[in-house]
Design a protein around this motif. Structure first.
Motif, PDB file in Angstrom:
ATOM      1  N   LYS A 115      18.516  17.368   6.084  1.00  0.00           N
ATOM      2  CA  LYS A 115      19.156  16.847   7.063  1.00  0.00           C
ATOM      3  C   LYS A 115      18.882  15.550   7.552  1.00  0.00           C
ATOM      4  O   LYS A 115      19.487  14.635   8.024  1.00  0.00           O
ATOM      5  CB  LYS A 115      19.293  17.819   8.295  1.00  0.00           C
ATOM      6  N   PHE A 116      17.490  15.416   7.320  1.00  0.00           N
ATOM      7  CA  PHE A 116      16.648  14.030   7.898  1.00  0.00           C
ATOM      8  C   PHE A 116      15.588  13.877   6.828  1.00  0.00           C
ATOM      9  O   PHE A 116      15.042  14.659   6.275  1.00  0.00           O
ATOM     10  CB  PHE A 116      16.137  14.277   9.133  1.00  0.00           C
ATOM     11  N   ILE A 117      15.524  12.369   6.324  1.00  0.00           N
ATOM     12  CA  ILE A 117      14.544  11.850   5.480  1.00  0.00           C
ATOM     13  C   ILE A 117      14.115  10.555   6.283  1.00  0.00           C
ATOM     14  O   ILE A 117      14.770   9.633   6.608  1.00  0.00           O
ATOM     15  CB  ILE A 117      15.301  11.638   4.045  1.00  0.00           C
ATOM     16  N   SER A 118      12.858  10.519   6.478  1.00  0.00           N
ATOM     17  CA  SER A 118      12.315   9.430   7.034  1.00  0.00           C
ATOM     18  C   SER A 118      11.010   8.920   6.194  1.00  0.00           C
ATOM     19  O   SER A 118      10.155   9.590   5.298  1.00  0.00           O
ATOM     20  CB  SER A 118      11.544   9.676   8.444  1.00  0.00           C
ATOM     21  N   LEU A 119      10.832   7.320   6.173  1.00  0.00           N
ATOM     22  CA  LEU A 119       9.923   7.071   5.336  1.00  0.00           C
ATOM     23  C   LEU A 119       8.479   6.801   6.048  1.00  0.00           C
ATOM     24  O   LEU A 119       8.556   6.501   7.322  1.00  0.00           O
ATOM     25  CB  LEU A 119      10.353   5.623   5.001  1.00  0.00           C
ATOM     26  N   SER A 120       7.534   7.161   5.161  1.00  0.00           N
ATOM     27  CA  SER A 120       6.227   7.129   6.062  1.00  0.00           C
ATOM     28  C   SER A 120       5.633   5.559   5.980  1.00  0.00           C
ATOM     29  O   SER A 120       6.096   4.807   4.905  1.00  0.00           O
ATOM     30  CB  SER A 120       5.096   8.100   5.563  1.00  0.00           C
ATOM     31  N   ASP A 121       4.641   5.103   6.627  1.00  0.00           N
ATOM     32  CA  ASP A 121       4.395   3.808   6.626  1.00  0.00           C
ATOM     33  C   ASP A 121       3.573   3.432   5.233  1.00  0.00           C
ATOM     34  O   ASP A 121       2.802   4.568   4.822  1.00  0.00           O
ATOM     35  CB  ASP A 121       3.510   3.558   7.809  1.00  0.00           C
ATOM     36  N   PRO A 122       3.811   2.506   4.739  1.00  0.00           N
ATOM     37  CA  PRO A 122       3.231   1.902   3.394  1.00  0.00           C
ATOM     38  C   PRO A 122       1.647   2.023   3.582  1.00  0.00           C
ATOM     39  O   PRO A 122       1.256   1.554   4.873  1.00  0.00           O
ATOM     40  CB  PRO A 122       4.003   0.779   2.752  1.00  0.00           C
ATOM     41  N   ASN A 123       1.070   1.942   2.493  1.00  0.00           N
ATOM     42  CA  ASN A 123      -0.476   1.612   2.403  1.00  0.00           C
ATOM     43  C   ASN A 123      -0.710   0.844   0.875  1.00  0.00           C
ATOM     44  O   ASN A 123       0.054   1.383   0.243  1.00  0.00           O
ATOM     45  CB  ASN A 123      -1.411   2.812   2.562  1.00  0.00           C
ATOM     46  N   VAL A 124      -1.893   0.250   0.867  1.00  0.00           N
ATOM     47  CA  VAL A 124      -2.152  -0.504  -0.332  1.00  0.00           C
ATOM     48  C   VAL A 124      -3.504  -0.032  -0.686  1.00  0.00           C
ATOM     49  O   VAL A 124      -4.154   0.182  -0.117  1.00  0.00           O
ATOM     50  CB  VAL A 124      -1.996  -1.953  -0.365  1.00  0.00           C
ATOM     51  N   TYR A 125      -3.866  -0.079  -2.200  1.00  0.00           N
ATOM     52  CA  TYR A 125      -4.998   0.292  -2.592  1.00  0.00           C
ATOM     53  C   TYR A 125      -5.221  -0.233  -3.911  1.00  0.00           C
ATOM     54  O   TYR A 125      -4.268  -0.778  -4.740  1.00  0.00           O
ATOM     55  CB  TYR A 125      -5.417   1.917  -2.733  1.00  0.00           C
TER      56      TYR A 125
END
Length: 135
Positions: A115-125
């Motif tokens: 019903k809902f999809i949300s994006l989590s904050d990006p990270n870099v490595y």
């Protein structure tokens, strides 16, 4: 749905990329299923790297971007053969009152409706050449 930037929670993601980033190849690193919600969370790397880095990320040698999605009110969950070190091709389609998520490769499948999809904050490595999925 064509771009990661279209998902809820993509404000920071959209600030570090100057152009929209197409939904497509991912390198899956985690899959979490919560039965009491019902909720599915996926964490993964994408082949694109941000071109508008925040100051704290600049000049550190980072070369890989990791994001994730949280998917709530899951139905019709299907998982087959989660492999290690294989790319998936992702599609997300908006269908009436839900999203249809599908991640596939030649030997595995993750598929569900949410019903809902949300994006989590990006990270870099920093990812070494032997561990890099996207050649």
């Amino acid at each position: 749905m064509k771009y990661w930037n279209e998902l809820d929670g993509s404000i920071f993601f959209s600030k570090i990329f100057s152009l929209p980033i197409k939904i497509g190849k991912i390198a899956l690193f985690s899959l979490r299923i919560e039965n009491d919600q019902p909720c599915v969370g996926l964490g993964f790397d994408i082949p694109e790297f941000p071109d508008k880095l925040p100051e704290k990320w600049k000049n550190k040698g980072y070369n890989t971007c990791r994001i994730g999605i949280t998917c709530n009110e899951i139905e019709d969950l299907k998982i087959q053969n989660i492999p290690i070190h294989k790319e998936f091709l992702v599609t997300i389609e908006k269908q009436n009152n839900h999203f249809k998520f599908k991640a596939t490769n030649d030997s595995a499948l993750i598929e569900f409706k949410a019903k809902f999809i949300s994006l989590s904050d990006p990270n870099v490595y920093i990812n070494g050449p032997d561990d890099y999925f996207f050649k």
